[in-house]
Write an enzyme that holds these catalytic residues in place. Structure first.
Site, short mmCIF file in Angstrom:
data_model
loop_
_atom_site.label_atom_id
_atom_site.label_comp_id
_atom_site.label_asym_id
_atom_site.label_seq_id
_atom_site.Cartn_x
_atom_site.Cartn_y
_atom_site.Cartn_z
N LYS A 13 0.83 -1.21 0.00
CA LYS A 13 0.00 0.00 0.00
C LYS A 13 0.87 1.26 0.00
CE LYS A 13 -2.05 -1.17 3.88
NZ LYS A 13 -1.36 -2.46 4.13
N ARG A 127 11.32 -5.34 5.58
CA ARG A 127 10.96 -3.93 5.34
C ARG A 127 11.83 -3.01 6.18
NH1 ARG A 127 4.88 -1.92 5.39
NH2 ARG A 127 4.74 -2.87 7.46
N ARG A 171 -0.79 -9.35 13.54
CA ARG A 171 -1.32 -8.39 12.55
C ARG A 171 -2.02 -9.11 11.39
NH1 ARG A 171 3.85 -5.30 11.33
NH2 ARG A 171 2.69 -4.25 9.69
P1 ADP Z 1 1.00 -1.83 7.35
O1 ADP Z 1 1.75 -0.88 6.44
O2 ADP Z 1 1.84 -2.97 7.79
O3 ADP Z 1 -0.31 -2.23 6.76
P2 ADP Z 1 0.33 0.51 8.91
O4 ADP Z 1 1.55 1.34 8.92
O5 ADP Z 1 -0.76 0.91 7.96
O6 ADP Z 1 0.71 -1.02 8.68
O7 ADP Z 1 -0.30 0.45 10.37
C1 ADP Z 1 0.50 0.10 11.48
C2 ADP Z 1 -0.38 -0.14 12.67
O8 ADP Z 1 -1.12 1.05 12.98
C3 ADP Z 1 -1.44 -1.22 12.50
O9 ADP Z 1 -0.93 -2.53 12.76
C4 ADP Z 1 -2.48 -0.80 13.54
O10 ADP Z 1 -2.05 -1.13 14.84
C5 ADP Z 1 -2.43 0.73 13.42
N1 ADP Z 1 -3.40 1.21 12.43
C6 ADP Z 1 -3.14 1.76 11.22
N2 ADP Z 1 -4.27 2.07 10.57
C7 ADP Z 1 -5.29 1.70 11.39
C8 ADP Z 1 -6.70 1.73 11.27
N3 ADP Z 1 -7.32 2.21 10.18
N4 ADP Z 1 -7.42 1.26 12.32
C9 ADP Z 1 -6.84 0.78 13.44
N5 ADP Z 1 -5.51 0.71 13.60
C10 ADP Z 1 -4.73 1.16 12.58
P1 ADP Z 2 2.13 -1.88 3.19
O1 ADP Z 2 2.11 -0.38 3.22
O2 ADP Z 2 0.95 -2.46 2.48
O3 ADP Z 2 2.31 -2.49 4.54
P2 ADP Z 2 4.76 -1.58 1.91
O4 ADP Z 2 4.50 -0.75 0.69
O5 ADP Z 2 5.41 -0.94 3.06
O6 ADP Z 2 3.39 -2.33 2.33
O7 ADP Z 2 5.59 -2.87 1.44
C1 ADP Z 2 6.01 -3.86 2.39
C2 ADP Z 2 7.44 -4.30 2.06
O8 ADP Z 2 7.45 -5.07 0.85
C3 ADP Z 2 8.42 -3.16 1.84
O9 ADP Z 2 9.67 -3.59 2.33
C4 ADP Z 2 8.44 -2.98 0.33
O10 ADP Z 2 9.68 -2.47 -0.13
C5 ADP Z 2 8.20 -4.40 -0.17
N1 ADP Z 2 7.36 -4.48 -1.37
C6 ADP Z 2 6.29 -3.72 -1.71
N2 ADP Z 2 5.76 -4.11 -2.89
C7 ADP Z 2 6.51 -5.16 -3.30
C8 ADP Z 2 6.48 -6.02 -4.47
N3 ADP Z 2 5.53 -5.87 -5.42
N4 ADP Z 2 7.41 -7.00 -4.55
C9 ADP Z 2 8.34 -7.16 -3.58
N5 ADP Z 2 8.44 -6.41 -2.48
C10 ADP Z 2 7.54 -5.42 -2.34
#
Ligand code: ADP
Ligand code: ADP
Ligand code: ZN
Length: 215
Positions: A13, A127, A171
């Site tokens: 994302k 990551r 998570r």
């Molecule tokens: P990821 O990139 O791994 O999807 P985020 O950075 O979006 O994780 O979120 C990190 C943490 O922040 C989540 O595991 C949760 O604890 C909290 N969080 C983020 N967005 C939300 C949401 N919309 N509702 C509740 N908790 C959230």
């Molecule tokens: P999210 O916001 O959904 O938690 P991130 O964009 O932070 O996800 O991506 C999670 C990890 O995977 C990061 O280390 C990123 O560099 C890597 N990543 C993201 N997209 C890809 C892909 N298409 N293939 C391989 N690695 C990826």
């Protein structure tokens, strides 16, 4: 154009949100980034959020919704926004609908990045995140040019505290139970765009671009 970007933790994302910012001039609004900024500032949201985030649980809906409402009330985007990581529950999705009505804007596309769980675990384990600008890297799949330093802003790269094996397992489980039901919710409304997130970052973005162009 206002977009919701959904998907399990590690689906890409943040990575794809940054691509959308670059191509369409949208403003990225990441609930996770907002919580991490609040934790760094030690403000009231941060103190509450920290407890839940470090254990891998969602922050309670009322706090999350209040924070997002305040953020969206700023209306500080020129070309639209990308919601990255919000909504994550059906209650949040319903509240977002009433925020949209109240503030007079609409969501134009809801993009769901689908990803295999084994892949997600590898992505989360490697990551690295920039302390300054939030750009994410991966030690194997997308390394920065200089280890530990952000290519874009020179900021320090760190590993998030919720990226331990235990927190990641919680998570992913939380995603299955609380966030995945949103797929059915938005599919029933006929507004979900599913994208295969198991491809290369470039191919994922190409699919996103195509899906937005045909709309
Ligand atoms: P990821 O990139 O791994 O999807 P985020 O950075 O979006 O994780 O979120 C990190 C943490 O922040 C989540 O595991 C949760 O604890 C909290 N969080 C983020 N967005 C939300 C949401 N919309 N509702 C509740 N908790 C959230
Ligand atoms: P999210 O916001 O959904 O938690 P991130 O964009 O932070 O996800 O991506 C999670 C990890 O995977 C990061 O280390 C990123 O560099 C890597 N990543 C993201 N997209 C890809 C892909 N298409 N293939 C391989 N690695 C990826
Ligand atoms: Zn940076």
């Amino acid at each position: 154009m206002n977009i919701i970007l959904m998907g399990p933790p590690g689906a890409g994302k943040g990575t794809q949100a940054k691509n959308l910012v670059k191509k369409y001039g949208l403003t990225q609004i990441s609930s996770g980034d907002l919580f991490r900024a609040a934790i760094a500032e030690e403000n009231s949201y941060g103190v509450i959020a920290n407890y839940f985030i470090k254990h891998g649980h969602l922050v309670p809906d009322d706090f999350t919704i209040q924070m997002m409402r305040e953020r969206l009330a700023k209306k500080d985007w020129e070309n639209g926004f990308i919601l990255d990581g919000f909504p994550r529950t059906i209650i949040q999705a319903r509240e977002l609908e009433s925020i949209c009505r109240e503030f007079g804007f609409q969501i134009d596309a809801i993009i769901n990045l689908e990803c295999d769980f084994e892949n997600l675990k590898k992505r989360l384990a490697g990551r690295r995140t920039c302390k300054q600008c939030g750009t994410t890297y991966h030690v194997l799949f997308n390394p920065s040019k200089v280890a530990g330093v952000c290519d874009k802003c020179g900021g320090e790269l760190y590993q998030r505290t919720d990226e331990s094996e235990e927190a990641v397992a919680i998570r992913l489980n939380t995603y299955l139970h609380q966030t995945r039901p949103l797929i059915g919710y938005y599919t029933a409304k006929g507004s979900l765009i599913n994208i295969n997130g198991d491809q290369s970052m470039e191919d994922v973005f190409e699919d996103i671009e195509k899906s937005l162009e045909v709309r």
